[in-house]
Design a protein around this motif. Structure first.
Motif, PDB file in Angstrom:
ATOM      1  N   GLU A   5       4.031  10.200  -7.067  1.00  0.00           N
ATOM      2  CA  GLU A   5       4.838  10.523  -8.014  1.00  0.00           C
ATOM      3  C   GLU A   5       4.284  10.923  -9.473  1.00  0.00           C
ATOM      4  O   GLU A   5       4.336  11.800 -10.166  1.00  0.00           O
ATOM      5  CB  GLU A   5       6.121   9.324  -8.387  1.00  0.00           C
ATOM      6  N   LEU A   6       3.113   9.925  -9.957  1.00  0.00           N
ATOM      7  CA  LEU A   6       2.478  10.172 -10.894  1.00  0.00           C
ATOM      8  C   LEU A   6       1.512  11.453 -10.911  1.00  0.00           C
ATOM      9  O   LEU A   6       1.809  12.057 -11.941  1.00  0.00           O
ATOM     10  CB  LEU A   6       1.423   9.125 -11.196  1.00  0.00           C
ATOM     11  N   ASN A   7       1.122  11.860  -9.756  1.00  0.00           N
ATOM     12  CA  ASN A   7       0.297  13.058  -9.710  1.00  0.00           C
ATOM     13  C   ASN A   7       1.226  14.395  -9.765  1.00  0.00           C
ATOM     14  O   ASN A   7       0.953  15.398 -10.552  1.00  0.00           O
ATOM     15  CB  ASN A   7      -0.260  13.421  -8.133  1.00  0.00           C
ATOM     16  N   ARG A   8       2.432  14.222  -9.465  1.00  0.00           N
ATOM     17  CA  ARG A   8       3.545  15.312  -9.609  1.00  0.00           C
ATOM     18  C   ARG A   8       4.016  15.622 -10.981  1.00  0.00           C
ATOM     19  O   ARG A   8       4.029  16.543 -11.597  1.00  0.00           O
ATOM     20  CB  ARG A   8       4.764  15.063  -8.717  1.00  0.00           C
ATOM     21  N   LYS A   9       4.010  14.308 -11.805  1.00  0.00           N
ATOM     22  CA  LYS A   9       4.386  14.399 -13.413  1.00  0.00           C
ATOM     23  C   LYS A   9       2.984  15.010 -14.137  1.00  0.00           C
ATOM     24  O   LYS A   9       3.317  15.580 -14.987  1.00  0.00           O
ATOM     25  CB  LYS A   9       4.596  12.831 -13.692  1.00  0.00           C
ATOM     26  N   ILE A  10       1.953  14.770 -13.666  1.00  0.00           N
ATOM     27  CA  ILE A  10       0.799  15.048 -14.139  1.00  0.00           C
ATOM     28  C   ILE A  10       0.658  16.922 -14.119  1.00  0.00           C
ATOM     29  O   ILE A  10       0.418  17.403 -14.999  1.00  0.00           O
ATOM     30  CB  ILE A  10      -0.531  14.443 -13.689  1.00  0.00           C
ATOM     31  N   GLN A  57      -5.918   6.675 -13.103  1.00  0.00           N
ATOM     32  CA  GLN A  57      -7.416   6.222 -12.717  1.00  0.00           C
ATOM     33  C   GLN A  57      -7.238   4.474 -12.814  1.00  0.00           C
ATOM     34  O   GLN A  57      -7.914   4.063 -12.065  1.00  0.00           O
ATOM     35  CB  GLN A  57      -8.299   6.401 -13.959  1.00  0.00           C
ATOM     36  N   ASP A  58      -6.234   3.954 -13.415  1.00  0.00           N
ATOM     37  CA  ASP A  58      -6.049   2.352 -13.456  1.00  0.00           C
ATOM     38  C   ASP A  58      -5.633   1.958 -12.034  1.00  0.00           C
ATOM     39  O   ASP A  58      -5.702   0.809 -11.823  1.00  0.00           O
ATOM     40  CB  ASP A  58      -5.544   1.877 -14.710  1.00  0.00           C
ATOM     41  N   MET A  59      -5.048   2.806 -11.459  1.00  0.00           N
ATOM     42  CA  MET A  59      -4.273   2.203 -10.155  1.00  0.00           C
ATOM     43  C   MET A  59      -5.446   2.181  -9.063  1.00  0.00           C
ATOM     44  O   MET A  59      -6.394   2.613  -8.941  1.00  0.00           O
ATOM     45  CB  MET A  59      -3.462   3.369  -9.626  1.00  0.00           C
ATOM     46  N   PHE A 108       0.724  -1.260  -0.073  1.00  0.00           N
ATOM     47  CA  PHE A 108      -0.005   0.029   0.146  1.00  0.00           C
ATOM     48  C   PHE A 108       0.882   1.324   0.015  1.00  0.00           C
ATOM     49  O   PHE A 108       0.636   2.210  -0.624  1.00  0.00           O
ATOM     50  CB  PHE A 108      -0.949   0.055   1.314  1.00  0.00           C
ATOM     51  N   GLU A 109       1.928   1.340   0.860  1.00  0.00           N
ATOM     52  CA  GLU A 109       2.809   2.541   0.848  1.00  0.00           C
ATOM     53  C   GLU A 109       3.440   2.601  -0.507  1.00  0.00           C
ATOM     54  O   GLU A 109       3.667   3.710  -0.845  1.00  0.00           O
ATOM     55  CB  GLU A 109       3.947   2.309   1.780  1.00  0.00           C
ATOM     56  N   GLY A 110       3.886   1.606  -1.203  1.00  0.00           N
ATOM     57  CA  GLY A 110       4.572   1.626  -2.365  1.00  0.00           C
ATOM     58  C   GLY A 110       3.723   2.215  -3.449  1.00  0.00           C
ATOM     59  O   GLY A 110       3.851   2.918  -4.150  1.00  0.00           O
ATOM     60  N   GLN A 111       2.322   1.805  -3.488  1.00  0.00           N
ATOM     61  CA  GLN A 111       1.360   2.148  -4.378  1.00  0.00           C
ATOM     62  C   GLN A 111       1.163   3.690  -3.900  1.00  0.00           C
ATOM     63  O   GLN A 111       0.945   4.414  -4.918  1.00  0.00           O
ATOM     64  CB  GLN A 111       0.203   1.227  -4.085  1.00  0.00           C
ATOM     65  N   SER A 112       1.023   4.068  -2.686  1.00  0.00           N
ATOM     66  CA  SER A 112       0.684   5.525  -2.374  1.00  0.00           C
ATOM     67  C   SER A 112       1.814   6.397  -3.015  1.00  0.00           C
ATOM     68  O   SER A 112       1.682   7.345  -3.624  1.00  0.00           O
ATOM     69  CB  SER A 112       0.721   5.498  -1.018  1.00  0.00           C
ATOM     70  N   GLY A 113       3.049   5.906  -2.876  1.00  0.00           N
ATOM     71  CA  GLY A 113       4.311   6.652  -3.424  1.00  0.00           C
ATOM     72  C   GLY A 113       4.297   6.622  -5.093  1.00  0.00           C
ATOM     73  O   GLY A 113       4.590   7.805  -5.612  1.00  0.00           O
ATOM     74  N   LEU A 114       3.646   5.445  -5.807  1.00  0.00           N
ATOM     75  CA  LEU A 114       3.603   5.822  -7.182  1.00  0.00           C
ATOM     76  C   LEU A 114       2.675   6.599  -7.571  1.00  0.00           C
ATOM     77  O   LEU A 114       2.775   7.505  -8.614  1.00  0.00           O
ATOM     78  CB  LEU A 114       3.404   4.374  -7.730  1.00  0.00           C
TER      79      LEU A 114
END
Length: 81
Positions: free
Chosen positions: A21-26, A79-81, A12-18
């Motif tokens: 990171e994706l939100n920052r790139k967006i 959205q797929d996450m 869960f923590e790894g998914q949250s970090g991803l």
């Protein structure tokens, strides 16, 4: 805590970090799209060669289109996450 619960927590923590990171790139990509959208028609746009410090002159409308497509792909991935 059991091993399975610990694995779920780490996952869960790894998914949250991803997601962060994706939100920052967006957000970064949105800024790029906005900047390209607001350029005057006669302004030049350069794109950087991957893994290099070399920039090439590029077509503004093509660059804007590819940046919008990349932004859409990132949003879909989030959205797929």
């Amino acid at each position: 805590m059991t091993s399975k619960a610990q694995d779920n927590e780490v996952n869960f923590e790894g998914q949250s970090g991803l997601k962060e990171e994706l939100n920052r790139k967006i957000k970064e990509q949105k800024v790029v799209v906005d900047e390209l959208s607001n350029l005057k028609k006669n302004r030049k746009v350069y794109i950087q060669q991957r893994n290099s410090n070399i920039f090439f002159l590029a077509d503004r409308s093509q660059t804007l289109g590819s940046c919008k497509k990349e932004l859409d792909n990132m949003k879909k991935e989030l959205q797929d996450m």
